[in-house]
Design an enzyme around this catalytic site. Structure first.
Site, PDB file in Angstrom:
ATOM      1  N   ASP A   1       0.958  -1.147   0.130  1.00  0.00           N
ATOM      2  CA  ASP A   1       0.010   0.214   0.039  1.00  0.00           C
ATOM      3  C   ASP A   1       1.079   1.223  -0.021  1.00  0.00           C
ATOM      4  O   ASP A   1       2.118   1.105   0.400  1.00  0.00           O
ATOM      5  CB  ASP A   1      -1.049   0.155   1.252  1.00  0.00           C
ATOM      6  CG  ASP A   1      -1.901   1.323   1.299  1.00  0.00           C
ATOM      7  OD1 ASP A   1      -2.423   1.608  -0.007  1.00  0.00           O
ATOM      8  OD2 ASP A   1      -1.981   1.700   2.424  1.00  0.00           O
ATOM      9  N   SER A   2       0.339   2.297  -0.364  1.00  0.00           N
ATOM     10  CA  SER A   2       1.086   3.621  -0.301  1.00  0.00           C
ATOM     11  C   SER A   2       1.382   4.152   1.107  1.00  0.00           C
ATOM     12  O   SER A   2       2.249   5.001   1.530  1.00  0.00           O
ATOM     13  CB  SER A   2       0.306   4.857  -0.935  1.00  0.00           C
ATOM     14  OG  SER A   2      -0.946   4.852  -0.324  1.00  0.00           O
TER      15      SER A   2
ATOM     16  N   CYS B   1      -4.232  -1.314  -2.056  1.00  0.00           N
ATOM     17  CA  CYS B   1      -4.375   0.120  -2.286  1.00  0.00           C
ATOM     18  C   CYS B   1      -5.336   0.161  -3.404  1.00  0.00           C
ATOM     19  O   CYS B   1      -4.973  -0.117  -4.596  1.00  0.00           O
ATOM     20  CB  CYS B   1      -3.064   0.744  -2.633  1.00  0.00           C
ATOM     21  SG  CYS B   1      -3.054   2.541  -3.106  1.00  0.00           S
TER      22      CYS B   1
ATOM     23  N   GLU C   1      -6.763   8.831   9.256  1.00  0.00           N
ATOM     24  CA  GLU C   1      -5.315   8.841   9.814  1.00  0.00           C
ATOM     25  C   GLU C   1      -5.338   9.715  11.247  1.00  0.00           C
ATOM     26  O   GLU C   1      -4.521   9.606  11.924  1.00  0.00           O
ATOM     27  CB  GLU C   1      -4.411   9.688   8.939  1.00  0.00           C
ATOM     28  CG  GLU C   1      -4.222   8.564   7.471  1.00  0.00           C
ATOM     29  CD  GLU C   1      -3.096   8.494   6.854  1.00  0.00           C
ATOM     30  OE1 GLU C   1      -2.065   9.304   7.168  1.00  0.00           O
ATOM     31  OE2 GLU C   1      -2.903   7.676   6.143  1.00  0.00           O
TER      32      GLU C   1
ATOM     33  N   HIS D   1      -8.906   3.200   3.661  1.00  0.00           N
ATOM     34  CA  HIS D   1      -8.864   3.801   5.045  1.00  0.00           C
ATOM     35  C   HIS D   1     -10.294   3.751   5.423  1.00  0.00           C
ATOM     36  O   HIS D   1     -10.653   4.054   6.709  1.00  0.00           O
ATOM     37  CB  HIS D   1      -8.714   5.470   4.857  1.00  0.00           C
ATOM     38  CG  HIS D   1      -7.406   5.437   4.650  1.00  0.00           C
ATOM     39  ND1 HIS D   1      -6.362   5.318   3.675  1.00  0.00           N
ATOM     40  CD2 HIS D   1      -6.572   6.136   5.611  1.00  0.00           C
ATOM     41  CE1 HIS D   1      -5.242   5.464   4.084  1.00  0.00           C
ATOM     42  NE2 HIS D   1      -4.857   6.216   5.255  1.00  0.00           N
TER      43      HIS D   1
END
Lengths: 294, 294
Positions: free
Chosen positions: B12-13, B75, B155, B194
């Protein structure tokens, strides 16, 4: 081209530094401006200090290669971590960040010496504003808070309304509303170039009697002073002088988000895509890109 | 080490793909998992398709060099833009993204054929979910919305409360509340890794009768099937098998934000910093890093 006629270079990880470009344009309308947003590697605010310094030196190299006369690091995160590395790498160019001008303005604005700073995670963690403020005013009481969500709100264009208000309340109430008058800061430093876009909602939440310090404007004042002292201010009598916008990735997104930051429309054709891997200060004179008349 | 005993690679990034790691761990507790977050270059969601593909191939190369048996592109943005490039670059490894499993689950869940998709800017613009859903169900009515602010909220750990609720309302009301029952979607695809963290608040805002599709779980089901079909599922009888976490920058931040995504605490010492510039698939067997027992 004489040195006076060279552009001022402005560097940021993305579009946030356009608040500084805008302040420079208002303050110095005869100066050419060359802006580079390192959009391929944004955001810098969540990266390590070493990576930030390395990226900044690489990005600034492209601007130096295009013949700028002065470099403005229009990014709080890079100002916190990369100024020394930039001055070492490009000793021939004067460099200013946004933190010292912001710290000076905060100390001038604060009567009580109680100053709140809001910033990205990386700037907050570095304590760069605390250090700069304390160098001027050793007895200052400084409260710092990282406000990452504000960056997303500014880029989304959600500058007012219920989401911005709720976020501002959640971040700022512990610093302002939840404190009694005797311990509440009288100054709020907007320690990220995105944050001036949220000024109206921030003013509502912190309440009257708190001065908001926007380091874009104070940085433009500092640049005017540096140019005068060095005797290299533009002798151009025509204005507005040319603005050029460079980005390292996704010029279409850059143009779209830039519309939240600038008082005029930007199309993708006005943004030149550049490759930092291939650029170097030895690359010679500026390649032509489409200039932006404002 | 036999092929069966090799780890599953997850890429994933940043930290978002940890929702997929978590689903894989629950579904396949005897499989070793090797996770790479390309934190030096996140977010991918705002970058161009070409850059995303290039970064993904480089990042996957490190995992291939460490001997993975299967690659999960955890992702959505990279799944939308990099799957073909990854299959071309590493033909010896089976690759799955998260979009096809999510599209299949959405088509299975939707009675009306009206499906809403929320994603990052880049995934939304690519139309990857629309294409994948239409391949299965040609008459589907699909509404897609980019919801960048949700990433920042996840986040920051603002998973509920007034900010998350106001943001969810602002993004989703046009798709759900503002529509009459006859045109309202009955399925909402969480098209960014997310977003499952925000599921409770999203459920409140879309109201009853809407199925939320979390592609992390459906991707874990797909991986189980792929391992079985290829006959390379782990023969390990001990569990939980080892998890290793790699990041390309700022392991301390990775560890802190990862705490929002995983049901166990992560310390920076559990995250190995890797350099993609120096890594290559020819780099040989895995270097030792500190394993994570869960």
């Amino acid at each position: 081209m004489t040195f006076h006629d060279r552009p001022i270079g402005i560097f940021d990880s993305g579009v946030g530094g356009l608040t500084v470009l805008r302040a420079l344009r208002e303050r110095l309308p005869t100066e050419q401006l060359l802006y580079l947003g390192d959009t391929a590697r944004l955001p810098y605010g969540t990266k390590s200090p070493e990576t930030i310094a390395r990226y900044a030196v690489q990005a600034a190299g492209l601007l130096v290669g295009r013949g700028i006369k002065l470099l403005v690091v229009a990014c709080n995160t890079a100002s916190a971590h990369a100024l020394d590395a930039l001055r070492d790498a490009y000793p021939q160019i004067e460099v200013t960040g946004v933190i010292e001008p912001g710290a000076e303005a905060a100390c001038a604005a604060s009567a009580s010496g109680r100053i709140a700073v809001i910033a990205t995670e990386s700037t907050a963690r570095a304590g760069a504003y605390e250090a700069a403020i304390r160098r001027i005013r050793g007895d200052a009481e400084i409260a710092t808070r990282a406000c990452s969500v504000f960056v997303a709100l500014a880029e989304e264009g959600w500058l007012d309304g219920p989401v911005a208000e709720a976020a501002a309340r959640r971040y700022l109430a512990p610093l302002f509303a939840d404190k009694d008058a005797g311990s509440r800061p009288d100054t709020l430093v907007l320690g990220c170039t995105h944050f001036p876009l949220l000024s109206p909602v921030l003013e509502t939440v912190v309440g009257p009697g708190v001065v908001l310090v926007d380091s874009a404007r104070t940085t433009a004042d500092r640049v005017a002073l540096m140019l005068d002292r060095a005797g290299v201010a533009s002798r151009n009598v025509h204005f507005p002088a040319e603005i050029r916008l460079l980005a390292t990735d996704a010029p279409d997104r850059f143009a779209r988000v830039a519309a939240n930051f600038l008082p005029f429309p930007i199309t993708p054709a006005m943004v030149e895509l550049v490759d930092l891997q291939q650029a170097s200060p030895a690359a010679g004179p500026a390649r032509p890109s489409r200039p932006l008349e404002v």
